[in-house]
Scaffold this motif. Sequence first.
Motif, short mmCIF file in Angstrom:
data_model
loop_
_atom_site.label_atom_id
_atom_site.label_comp_id
_atom_site.label_asym_id
_atom_site.label_seq_id
_atom_site.Cartn_x
_atom_site.Cartn_y
_atom_site.Cartn_z
N ILE A 227 -12.67 32.93 16.46
CA ILE A 227 -12.00 34.00 15.28
C ILE A 227 -12.85 34.31 14.32
O ILE A 227 -13.60 35.19 13.68
CB ILE A 227 -10.74 34.04 14.96
CG1 ILE A 227 -9.83 33.99 16.32
CG2 ILE A 227 -10.42 35.06 13.90
CD1 ILE A 227 -8.29 33.71 16.07
N VAL A 228 -13.25 32.93 13.69
CA VAL A 228 -14.09 32.88 12.36
C VAL A 228 -15.58 33.30 12.70
O VAL A 228 -16.24 33.99 11.91
CB VAL A 228 -14.24 31.47 11.89
CG1 VAL A 228 -15.05 31.22 10.80
CG2 VAL A 228 -12.58 31.18 11.27
N ASP A 229 -15.95 32.69 13.75
CA ASP A 229 -17.59 33.29 14.30
C ASP A 229 -17.60 34.56 14.39
O ASP A 229 -18.46 35.39 14.26
CB ASP A 229 -17.79 32.50 15.45
CG ASP A 229 -18.09 30.92 15.08
OD1 ASP A 229 -18.07 30.26 13.96
OD2 ASP A 229 -18.21 30.06 16.13
N ALA A 230 -16.65 35.14 15.05
CA ALA A 230 -16.55 36.79 15.29
C ALA A 230 -16.55 37.58 14.12
O ALA A 230 -17.07 38.83 14.10
CB ALA A 230 -15.65 37.05 16.18
N HIS A 231 -16.20 36.96 13.07
CA HIS A 231 -16.02 37.84 11.75
C HIS A 231 -16.69 37.13 10.64
O HIS A 231 -16.36 37.20 9.24
CB HIS A 231 -14.56 37.93 11.32
CG HIS A 231 -13.66 38.73 12.51
ND1 HIS A 231 -13.13 37.87 13.36
CD2 HIS A 231 -13.34 39.67 12.54
CE1 HIS A 231 -12.41 38.88 14.18
NE2 HIS A 231 -12.36 39.92 13.46
N ALA A 232 -17.99 36.45 10.97
CA ALA A 232 -18.73 35.93 9.88
C ALA A 232 -19.33 36.67 8.86
O ALA A 232 -19.43 36.30 7.93
CB ALA A 232 -19.86 35.12 10.78
N ASN A 233 -19.55 37.94 9.25
CA ASN A 233 -20.04 38.99 8.38
C ASN A 233 -18.95 39.63 7.35
O ASN A 233 -19.34 39.83 6.24
CB ASN A 233 -20.79 40.07 9.03
CG ASN A 233 -21.81 39.71 9.73
OD1 ASN A 233 -22.54 38.48 9.41
ND2 ASN A 233 -22.24 40.36 10.97
N THR A 234 -17.87 39.75 8.02
CA THR A 234 -16.75 40.43 7.05
C THR A 234 -15.82 39.31 6.46
O THR A 234 -15.21 39.79 5.49
CB THR A 234 -16.03 41.34 7.91
OG1 THR A 234 -15.17 40.66 9.18
CG2 THR A 234 -16.98 42.50 8.55
N GLY A 235 -15.60 38.10 7.14
CA GLY A 235 -14.93 37.12 6.65
C GLY A 235 -13.63 37.36 7.37
O GLY A 235 -13.21 38.45 7.74
N ILE A 236 -12.36 36.68 7.11
CA ILE A 236 -11.05 36.75 7.46
C ILE A 236 -10.22 37.40 6.69
O ILE A 236 -8.84 37.68 7.04
CB ILE A 236 -10.61 35.61 8.25
CG1 ILE A 236 -10.41 34.57 7.13
CG2 ILE A 236 -11.50 35.01 9.37
CD1 ILE A 236 -9.68 33.17 7.90
#
Length: 357
Positions: A288-297
């Motif tokens: 989950i964190v890797d998939a949202h590396a650009n936007t953050g969680i």
Amino acid sequence: MNERRRGNGWWNYFWGYLARRRAYVAIAGVLAVLTALLLVAAAGSADYGRNLALNLGADLIGTIVVLFLIAPMIERGDRGRDSVLDRFDHKAFIRQAGDARHRIMVLELWLDLLQGTYRKPFADALRGALKRDVELRILLLDPDAAAARQRADDLGRTNVNTNILENLQRLHEFRQSLPERLRGNIDIRVYAALPPVQMYRVDDRLIVSFFPVNMTSWNAAQYQTNPQAQLGTFVCAKFDELWDAENTRTLEQFRRVDVEVGFGAEMDSYQVRFVTDGEHTYLGGRDIVDAHANTGIAGLHARLVRGNAQGERDVLTADALTLLEAGDPDHHDVQTLFERKYGHNHEVVLKFVPGEP
């Protein structure tokens, strides 16, 4: 193909049967050699051929009568009679499991058959049974359930939670080691309600025990019965009831949970490892964190989709999905929970903070 598999199953059963009875095979071999020596020694006697044929014929008729008439009657009589054992006979159950023809069913807190010196012969017996298309069903207590804490209080020093988690990990490893075609015959579930009995079943043989205080059930008295007896009918009904209970989960559902995350209406689905600590749920969040590396969680919408063995789904919406940092007070305890459940901890852990229902 089915005929070939059935034929291979009989051969596997036969060789497995002999392998589990090496001492008897050795004795039979010694007796065969002695018999051959005696026959050779008597070969020079008068009317040797006629006397040999007469004696062999009489022995053969006696053997047929015992095998096909008397032995089945004795076996049916034994199966129909209940008996009491001082304690659970691990070696006898492993032999019975290895000889199973149709089904093996277990209802327990955890299996000490998966621990110590019993582990390998029990796994070998199960593997041989599965090769013969025997159905294997195992029900163990859910270590996250309140019933596990209650039984831990009853047993005192015995660590119930650790024993169950170790069992579930070993059962997962066992199933993963099987060829794909055999995995359909094995079903493992965890139940949440404290059952009234334990049950070990191989075909029409049942071993039943109750849960004494300050003692594991396999060290207590065992009742040997059959599915048609009153006790056997009651226990089999309890097994079926727990097997299909609303809060019973499959082993896969115990090990992984579905999480849907995203911004706005677009949601991506992930299957992640997880642990619970009281009311809190922690997720293995690397993907989950890797998939949202650009936007953050931050601000990420999340839904936790929990299922049961009947395919029903329960959805929890998160107020927040936060990254568990090394300096957080619960970081060490959560990593310990991951290690106990999966055999290793997780570098990236997300805390699922549920919203108001």
